[in-house]
Design a protein around this motif. Structure first.
Motif, PDB file in Angstrom:
ATOM      1  N   ILE A 105     -27.482 -35.965  13.676  1.00  0.00           N
ATOM      2  CA  ILE A 105     -26.562 -35.973  12.537  1.00  0.00           C
ATOM      3  C   ILE A 105     -25.681 -34.731  12.553  1.00  0.00           C
ATOM      4  O   ILE A 105     -24.457 -34.810  12.380  1.00  0.00           O
ATOM      5  N   VAL A 106     -26.276 -33.558  12.777  1.00  0.00           N
ATOM      6  CA  VAL A 106     -25.510 -32.315  12.767  1.00  0.00           C
ATOM      7  C   VAL A 106     -24.523 -32.261  13.933  1.00  0.00           C
ATOM      8  O   VAL A 106     -23.369 -31.872  13.759  1.00  0.00           O
ATOM      9  N   SER A 107     -24.960 -32.662  15.121  1.00  0.00           N
ATOM     10  CA  SER A 107     -24.052 -32.620  16.264  1.00  0.00           C
ATOM     11  C   SER A 107     -22.898 -33.602  16.093  1.00  0.00           C
ATOM     12  O   SER A 107     -21.765 -33.308  16.480  1.00  0.00           O
ATOM     13  N   ASN A 108     -23.158 -34.740  15.487  1.00  0.00           N
ATOM     14  CA  ASN A 108     -22.098 -35.705  15.225  1.00  0.00           C
ATOM     15  C   ASN A 108     -21.122 -35.163  14.180  1.00  0.00           C
ATOM     16  O   ASN A 108     -19.910 -35.329  14.307  1.00  0.00           O
ATOM     17  N   ALA A 109     -21.638 -34.496  13.174  1.00  0.00           N
ATOM     18  CA  ALA A 109     -20.772 -33.934  12.134  1.00  0.00           C
ATOM     19  C   ALA A 109     -19.887 -32.834  12.705  1.00  0.00           C
ATOM     20  O   ALA A 109     -18.707 -32.731  12.357  1.00  0.00           O
ATOM     21  N   ILE A 110     -20.424 -32.025  13.584  1.00  0.00           N
ATOM     22  CA  ILE A 110     -19.634 -30.939  14.172  1.00  0.00           C
ATOM     23  C   ILE A 110     -18.522 -31.501  15.058  1.00  0.00           C
ATOM     24  O   ILE A 110     -17.381 -31.049  15.001  1.00  0.00           O
ATOM     25  N   SER A 111     -18.849 -32.484  15.857  1.00  0.00           N
ATOM     26  CA  SER A 111     -17.823 -33.023  16.756  1.00  0.00           C
ATOM     27  C   SER A 111     -16.745 -33.785  16.001  1.00  0.00           C
ATOM     28  O   SER A 111     -15.598 -33.803  16.411  1.00  0.00           O
ATOM     29  N   ASN A 112     -17.086 -34.395  14.872  1.00  0.00           N
ATOM     30  CA  ASN A 112     -16.094 -35.153  14.111  1.00  0.00           C
ATOM     31  C   ASN A 112     -15.268 -34.275  13.185  1.00  0.00           C
ATOM     32  O   ASN A 112     -14.172 -34.656  12.800  1.00  0.00           O
ATOM     33  N   SER A 113     -15.749 -33.113  12.829  1.00  0.00           N
ATOM     34  CA  SER A 113     -15.037 -32.292  11.854  1.00  0.00           C
ATOM     35  C   SER A 113     -13.953 -31.433  12.472  1.00  0.00           C
ATOM     36  O   SER A 113     -13.204 -30.790  11.763  1.00  0.00           O
ATOM     37  N   GLY A 114     -13.884 -31.378  13.779  1.00  0.00           N
ATOM     38  CA  GLY A 114     -12.865 -30.577  14.414  1.00  0.00           C
ATOM     39  C   GLY A 114     -13.278 -29.133  14.628  1.00  0.00           C
ATOM     40  O   GLY A 114     -12.492 -28.323  15.089  1.00  0.00           O
TER      41      GLY A 114
END
Length: 70
Positions: free
Chosen positions: A25-34
């Motif tokens: 979840i955290v890695s996906n959030a980081i990659s999607n947030s720019g």
């Protein structure tokens, strides 16, 4: 088996699954947030600044040598 060992193994498996889920979840959030692209651009800016400082210090050193020769 000793009573409680099976429950301990089950608990450790649940902890590992929770860790994996949170990591995803955290890695996906980081990659999607720019944030990753922002970090990359900051790294590139830092490299450019280091090059400018190295060039400036070499130029300043050359100017000092020229003044000492005169």
């Amino acid at each position: 088996m000793v009573v409680g060992v099976q429950e301990l193994i089950f608990f450790i498996i649940i902890l590992a699954a929770n860790y994996l889920l949170i990591y995803l979840i955290v890695s996906n959030a980081i990659s999607n947030s720019g944030l990753k692209s922002e970090m990359d651009s900051l790294k590139n800016e830092l490299i450019d600044i280091k090059k400018l400082l190295a060039d400036h210090s070499a130029k300043t050193l050359g100017d000092r040598k020229n003044k000492e020769e005169i």
